[in-house]
Design an enzyme around this catalytic site. Structure first.
Site, mmCIF file in Angstrom:
data_model
loop_
_atom_site.group_PDB
_atom_site.id
_atom_site.type_symbol
_atom_site.label_atom_id
_atom_site.label_comp_id
_atom_site.label_asym_id
_atom_site.label_seq_id
_atom_site.Cartn_x
_atom_site.Cartn_y
_atom_site.Cartn_z
ATOM 1 N N LYS A 14 -24.482 10.666 22.201
ATOM 2 C CA LYS A 14 -24.236 9.395 22.884
ATOM 3 C C LYS A 14 -23.978 9.602 24.378
ATOM 4 O O LYS A 14 -24.544 8.912 25.216
ATOM 5 C CB LYS A 14 -23.040 8.658 22.244
ATOM 6 C CG LYS A 14 -23.239 8.334 20.768
ATOM 7 C CD LYS A 14 -22.118 7.463 20.214
ATOM 8 C CE LYS A 14 -20.776 8.181 20.084
ATOM 9 N NZ LYS A 14 -20.723 9.184 18.999
ATOM 10 N N ARG A 91 -16.616 1.067 16.705
ATOM 11 C CA ARG A 91 -16.626 2.098 15.671
ATOM 12 C C ARG A 91 -16.224 1.524 14.313
ATOM 13 O O ARG A 91 -16.186 2.262 13.330
ATOM 14 C CB ARG A 91 -15.645 3.204 16.047
ATOM 15 C CG ARG A 91 -16.285 4.424 16.713
ATOM 16 C CD ARG A 91 -15.204 5.438 16.995
ATOM 17 N NE ARG A 91 -15.699 6.775 17.140
ATOM 18 C CZ ARG A 91 -16.085 7.321 18.282
ATOM 19 N NH1 ARG A 91 -16.065 6.639 19.402
ATOM 20 N NH2 ARG A 91 -16.499 8.572 18.317
ATOM 21 N N ARG A 130 -19.964 22.969 20.973
ATOM 22 C CA ARG A 130 -19.309 22.273 22.087
ATOM 23 C C ARG A 130 -17.835 22.687 22.173
ATOM 24 O O ARG A 130 -17.300 22.842 23.263
ATOM 25 C CB ARG A 130 -19.432 20.758 21.902
ATOM 26 C CG ARG A 130 -18.836 19.961 23.050
ATOM 27 C CD ARG A 130 -19.174 18.497 22.961
ATOM 28 N NE ARG A 130 -18.289 17.784 22.053
ATOM 29 C CZ ARG A 130 -18.445 16.486 21.722
ATOM 30 N NH1 ARG A 130 -19.440 15.788 22.223
ATOM 31 N NH2 ARG A 130 -17.605 15.903 20.893
ATOM 32 N N ARG A 136 -11.824 20.563 23.751
ATOM 33 C CA ARG A 136 -11.360 19.331 23.110
ATOM 34 C C ARG A 136 -10.603 19.639 21.830
ATOM 35 O O ARG A 136 -11.060 20.427 21.012
ATOM 36 C CB ARG A 136 -12.563 18.411 22.819
ATOM 37 C CG ARG A 136 -12.932 17.547 24.008
ATOM 38 C CD ARG A 136 -14.176 16.732 23.756
ATOM 39 N NE ARG A 136 -14.105 15.887 22.571
ATOM 40 C CZ ARG A 136 -14.951 14.897 22.331
ATOM 41 N NH1 ARG A 136 -15.908 14.616 23.217
ATOM 42 N NH2 ARG A 136 -14.844 14.183 21.243
ATOM 43 N N ARG A 147 -13.715 13.974 11.111
ATOM 44 C CA ARG A 147 -14.362 12.935 11.929
ATOM 45 C C ARG A 147 -15.651 12.453 11.264
ATOM 46 O O ARG A 147 -15.986 11.273 11.345
ATOM 47 C CB ARG A 147 -14.664 13.471 13.327
ATOM 48 C CG ARG A 147 -13.404 13.577 14.186
ATOM 49 C CD ARG A 147 -13.585 14.556 15.316
ATOM 50 N NE ARG A 147 -14.538 14.132 16.324
ATOM 51 C CZ ARG A 147 -15.164 14.968 17.150
ATOM 52 N NH1 ARG A 147 -14.949 16.257 17.068
ATOM 53 N NH2 ARG A 147 -15.987 14.505 18.055
HETATM 54 P P1 ATP Z 1 -20.370 11.977 21.154
HETATM 55 O O1 ATP Z 1 -20.296 13.461 21.023
HETATM 56 O O2 ATP Z 1 -21.581 11.412 20.412
HETATM 57 O O3 ATP Z 1 -20.315 11.516 22.555
HETATM 58 P P2 ATP Z 1 -17.668 11.847 19.909
HETATM 59 O O4 ATP Z 1 -17.400 11.200 18.591
HETATM 60 O O5 ATP Z 1 -17.602 13.312 19.973
HETATM 61 O O6 ATP Z 1 -19.069 11.327 20.404
HETATM 62 P P3 ATP Z 1 -15.887 10.219 21.573
HETATM 63 O O7 ATP Z 1 -16.724 8.999 21.501
HETATM 64 O O8 ATP Z 1 -15.638 10.795 22.880
HETATM 65 O O9 ATP Z 1 -16.500 11.459 20.819
HETATM 66 O O10 ATP Z 1 -14.485 9.879 20.797
HETATM 67 C C1 ATP Z 1 -13.492 10.839 20.582
HETATM 68 C C2 ATP Z 1 -12.344 10.270 19.740
HETATM 69 O O11 ATP Z 1 -11.697 9.161 20.419
HETATM 70 C C3 ATP Z 1 -12.724 9.683 18.384
HETATM 71 O O12 ATP Z 1 -12.849 10.670 17.376
HETATM 72 C C4 ATP Z 1 -11.543 8.708 18.119
HETATM 73 O O13 ATP Z 1 -10.396 9.373 17.681
HETATM 74 C C5 ATP Z 1 -11.257 8.157 19.500
HETATM 75 N N1 ATP Z 1 -12.016 6.910 19.750
HETATM 76 C C6 ATP Z 1 -13.028 6.747 20.666
HETATM 77 N N2 ATP Z 1 -13.546 5.505 20.591
HETATM 78 C C7 ATP Z 1 -12.875 4.865 19.603
HETATM 79 C C8 ATP Z 1 -12.956 3.555 19.013
HETATM 80 N N3 ATP Z 1 -13.857 2.660 19.422
HETATM 81 N N4 ATP Z 1 -12.092 3.239 18.015
HETATM 82 C C9 ATP Z 1 -11.191 4.114 17.580
HETATM 83 N N5 ATP Z 1 -11.062 5.366 18.075
HETATM 84 C C10 ATP Z 1 -11.891 5.757 19.068
HETATM 85 MG MG MG Z 2 -18.838 11.196 23.824
#
Ligand code: ATP
Ligand code: MG
Length: 192
Positions: A14, A91, A130, A136, A147
């Site tokens: 994303k 989400r 990553r 992270r 997750r």
């Molecule tokens: P990507 O790698 O595809 O960019 P990602 O899932 O690794 O996505 P982020 O979108 O950065 O990572 O989100 C990291 C964390 O932040 C999530 O696992 C969650 O705990 C929290 N979070 C982010 N957005 C939301 C949301 N809309 N609702 C609830 N928690 C969220």
């Molecule tokens: Mg992200």
């Protein structure tokens, strides 16, 4: 105003594809993950709450997350006028319904949902890699597994929600970043 939701599991790309979208379409990017990590870095009250959920692989509760997003939209009313890339939000179904209301209040709507579809094995592989550089707290195998479970139970039902709204564009999310972006462009341009 053209609003795009970039949707997919953790590690689906994303953030990477959002960079291309920003460069090509001049949309304002809102990554809720970035917003939360910024709070954690600055040690705010919200950051402390967010950290406990994120490190545990859980979602931030809907009500809190929806308020955070509304706040970002309000504070950037000018910059978001051309349209927004929503990255990491919604989400949950509840968040998707709230987004619909928030945009309607601003005389706007979601125009397309780009769904990056990637097999779980590849997601795990990418996130473990990553984690070696990102530092992270959620990019370790135990939290990644959690997750993905959360994604499948709480987030993936959104696919059907947006299919029903006629907004979902499925994108094959494995392969080269350029090839994936070419497919995204086609889906976006078809709706512009
Ligand atoms: P990507 O790698 O595809 O960019 P990602 O899932 O690794 O996505 P982020 O979108 O950065 O990572 O989100 C990291 C964390 O932040 C999530 O696992 C969650 O705990 C929290 N979070 C982010 N957005 C939301 C949301 N809309 N609702 C609830 N928690 C969220
Ligand atoms: Mg992200």
């Amino acid at each position: 105003m053209f609003n795009l939701v970039i949707f997919g599991a953790p590690g689906s790309g994303k953030g990477t594809q959002s960079e291309r979208l920003i460069a090509n379409y001049g949309l304002y990017h809102i990554s809720t993950g970035d917003v939360l990590r910024d709070h954690i870095k600055r040690g705010t009250e919200l950051g402390k709450i967010a950290d406990s959920y994120i490190s545990d692989g859980k979602l931030i509760p809907d009500e809190l997350m929806i308020n955070i997003l509304a706040d970002v939209l309000d504070k950037n009313a000018d910059a978001t006028r051309n349209g927004v890339i929503f990255d990491g939000f919604p989400r949950t179904i509840e968040q998707a319904k709230a987004l619909k209301v928030m945009l309607a209040e601003r005389g706007s709507q979601v125009n397309v949902v780009i769904g990056l579809e990637v097999p779980d094995e590849e997601l795990i592989d990418r996130l473990v890699k990553r984690g070696k550089e990102s530092g992270r707290s959620d990019d370790n195998l135990e939290t990644i597994t959690k997750r993905l479970e959360v994604y499948h139970s709480q987030t993936s039902p959104l696919r059907d929600f947006y299919v029903a709204e006629g907004l979902y564009a499925a994108i094959h999310g494995s392969g080269s970043i350029d090839d994936i972006f070419a497919d995204i462009r086609k889906a976006v341009d078809a709706r512009k």
